[in-house]
Design an enzyme around this catalytic site. Structure first.
Site, mmCIF file in Angstrom:
data_model
loop_
_atom_site.group_PDB
_atom_site.id
_atom_site.type_symbol
_atom_site.label_atom_id
_atom_site.label_comp_id
_atom_site.label_asym_id
_atom_site.label_seq_id
_atom_site.Cartn_x
_atom_site.Cartn_y
_atom_site.Cartn_z
ATOM 1 N N LYS A 1 -4.795 -9.131 8.323
ATOM 2 C CA LYS A 1 -4.056 -8.811 9.548
ATOM 3 C C LYS A 1 -4.981 -8.449 10.709
ATOM 4 O O LYS A 1 -4.832 -8.952 11.800
ATOM 5 C CB LYS A 1 -3.161 -7.575 9.336
ATOM 6 C CG LYS A 1 -1.874 -7.804 8.621
ATOM 7 C CD LYS A 1 -0.920 -6.606 8.790
ATOM 8 C CE LYS A 1 -1.507 -5.256 8.451
ATOM 9 N NZ LYS A 1 -1.856 -5.049 7.056
ATOM 10 N N ARG B 1 5.948 -0.116 9.824
ATOM 11 C CA ARG B 1 5.667 -0.142 8.380
ATOM 12 C C ARG B 1 6.779 0.479 7.563
ATOM 13 O O ARG B 1 6.686 0.509 6.331
ATOM 14 C CB ARG B 1 4.402 0.647 8.130
ATOM 15 C CG ARG B 1 3.221 -0.180 7.626
ATOM 16 C CD ARG B 1 2.071 0.764 7.556
ATOM 17 N NE ARG B 1 0.938 0.375 6.815
ATOM 18 C CZ ARG B 1 -0.211 -0.049 7.359
ATOM 19 N NH1 ARG B 1 -0.312 -0.263 8.639
ATOM 20 N NH2 ARG B 1 -1.247 -0.260 6.586
ATOM 21 N N ARG C 1 -14.322 -5.582 0.804
ATOM 22 C CA ARG C 1 -14.442 -4.914 2.113
ATOM 23 C C ARG C 1 -14.948 -3.477 1.938
ATOM 24 O O ARG C 1 -15.722 -2.982 2.735
ATOM 25 C CB ARG C 1 -13.086 -4.926 2.835
ATOM 26 C CG ARG C 1 -13.149 -4.347 4.248
ATOM 27 C CD ARG C 1 -11.855 -4.571 4.993
ATOM 28 N NE ARG C 1 -10.741 -3.852 4.384
ATOM 29 C CZ ARG C 1 -9.479 -3.956 4.791
ATOM 30 N NH1 ARG C 1 -9.158 -4.751 5.784
ATOM 31 N NH2 ARG C 1 -8.521 -3.272 4.195
ATOM 32 N N ARG D 1 -14.797 1.678 3.995
ATOM 33 C CA ARG D 1 -13.548 2.348 4.382
ATOM 34 C C ARG D 1 -13.060 3.237 3.256
ATOM 35 O O ARG D 1 -13.051 2.813 2.096
ATOM 36 C CB ARG D 1 -12.490 1.276 4.684
ATOM 37 C CG ARG D 1 -12.005 1.305 6.106
ATOM 38 C CD ARG D 1 -11.012 0.203 6.328
ATOM 39 N NE ARG D 1 -9.659 0.557 5.871
ATOM 40 C CZ ARG D 1 -8.567 -0.087 6.231
ATOM 41 N NH1 ARG D 1 -8.651 -1.117 7.051
ATOM 42 N NH2 ARG D 1 -7.391 0.288 5.790
ATOM 43 N N ARG E 1 -1.607 1.588 -2.066
ATOM 44 C CA ARG E 1 -1.269 0.884 -0.816
ATOM 45 C C ARG E 1 -0.362 -0.314 -1.095
ATOM 46 O O ARG E 1 0.547 -0.606 -0.310
ATOM 47 C CB ARG E 1 -2.551 0.460 -0.090
ATOM 48 C CG ARG E 1 -3.261 1.665 0.520
ATOM 49 C CD ARG E 1 -4.704 1.370 0.859
ATOM 50 N NE ARG E 1 -4.867 0.461 1.959
ATOM 51 C CZ ARG E 1 -5.979 -0.253 2.182
ATOM 52 N NH1 ARG E 1 -7.006 -0.159 1.349
ATOM 53 N NH2 ARG E 1 -6.050 -1.042 3.214
HETATM 54 P P1 AMP Z 1 -4.320 -0.163 8.072
HETATM 55 O O1 AMP Z 1 -5.648 -0.176 8.745
HETATM 56 O O2 AMP Z 1 -3.245 -0.815 8.910
HETATM 57 O O3 AMP Z 1 -4.368 -0.691 6.676
HETATM 58 O O4 AMP Z 1 -3.883 1.378 7.957
HETATM 59 C C1 AMP Z 1 -4.652 2.290 7.211
HETATM 60 C C2 AMP Z 1 -3.804 3.506 6.871
HETATM 61 O O5 AMP Z 1 -3.371 4.140 8.084
HETATM 62 C C3 AMP Z 1 -2.516 3.228 6.103
HETATM 63 O O6 AMP Z 1 -2.719 3.113 4.708
HETATM 64 C C4 AMP Z 1 -1.693 4.458 6.464
HETATM 65 O O7 AMP Z 1 -2.119 5.616 5.758
HETATM 66 C C5 AMP Z 1 -2.050 4.659 7.932
HETATM 67 N N1 AMP Z 1 -1.142 3.890 8.818
HETATM 68 C C6 AMP Z 1 -1.480 2.842 9.631
HETATM 69 N N2 AMP Z 1 -0.407 2.380 10.280
HETATM 70 C C7 AMP Z 1 0.645 3.152 9.879
HETATM 71 C C8 AMP Z 1 2.031 3.159 10.172
HETATM 72 N N3 AMP Z 1 2.573 2.274 11.015
HETATM 73 N N4 AMP Z 1 2.797 4.097 9.567
HETATM 74 C C9 AMP Z 1 2.275 5.009 8.723
HETATM 75 N N5 AMP Z 1 0.993 5.039 8.374
HETATM 76 C C10 AMP Z 1 0.159 4.115 8.955
#
Ligand code: AMP
Length: 196
Positions: A13, A88, A127, A133, A144
């Site tokens: 993404k 989400r 990654r 990360r 996740r």
């Molecule tokens: P991502 O980089 O999009 O995979 O996001 C990393 C982490 O940030 C996720 O596993 C959540 O803990 C938090 N996070 C990111 N976007 C959201 C969202 N829209 N709602 C809730 N938690 C989020």
């Protein structure tokens, strides 16, 4: 125009969103990136989000909705945005609908990236080795994926029920090839300003 780039963790993404946002000439708005920036700054919000993110769970809806609301009011989002990692949950999708409705906007198209769970695990672990990360490890990825299945996948049904256009795109292959598939799906809407 509001485009939602939707997909499980590790589906590419973030990489695709940056490229597609520049094709659409709208900002790339990624809640995960915004949260990681808060963690790096050591802000109160970052300190609240950090352990939740590391566990692979979701931070509270109201916090994310406030972040998005203020981001979409910035001048560079006057023509719309490419949303990456938001909404989400169903509550976030409802909040986004309400937010957009106040501007007589709506979600124009949802691009849903498809990648198998095994491939997602492989990519996330790779990654993790490269970028370090905190949530790219074997334990957090299982959480996740669970979070995605239980809380995020129903968001697609929300858009189906609202008859929002959903473009399902195969997310496996060369980065350029996946971008081309997305651009093709979007050009069917007349959305892509300049194909490259
Ligand atoms: P991502 O980089 O999009 O995979 O996001 C990393 C982490 O940030 C996720 O596993 C959540 O803990 C938090 N996070 C990111 N976007 C959201 C969202 N829209 N709602 C809730 N938690 C989020």
């Amino acid at each position: 125009m509001i485009v939602v780039l939707f997909g499980p963790p590790g589906s590419g993404k973030g990489t695709q969103a940056q490229r597609v946002a520049s094709l659409l000439e709208v900002p790339h708005v990624a809640t995960g990136d915004m949260l990681r920036a808060e963690v790096a700054r050591g802000s109160a919000l970052g300190r609240e989000a950090e352990p939740i993110m590391a566990s692979g769970k979701l931070v509270p809806d109201d916090l994310i909705v406030r972040i998005i609301e203020s981001r979409l009011q910035e001048p560079d989002a006057a023509r719309g945005a490419l949303l990456d990692g938001f909404p989400r949950t169903l509550a976030q999708a409802d909040a986004l609908d309400a937010m957009l409705q106040r501007r007589a906007w709506r979600v124009d198209v949802v691009v849903a990236l498809r990648v198998s769970d095994d491939e997602l695990r492989r990519r996330v672990l790779r990654r993790g080795e490269i970028e370090g990360r905190a949530d790219d490890n074997a334990e957090a990825i299982e959480q996740r994926l669970r979070t995605y299945r239980e809380q995020t996948a129903p968001v697609l049904d929300h858009y189906r029920a609202r008859q929002t256009r959903i473009a399902e795109v195969d997310g496996v292959g060369e980065i350029d090839a996946v971008t081309a598939r997305i651009a093709e799906a979007l050009s069917a809407d007349g959305a892509v300003v300049q194909a490259s």
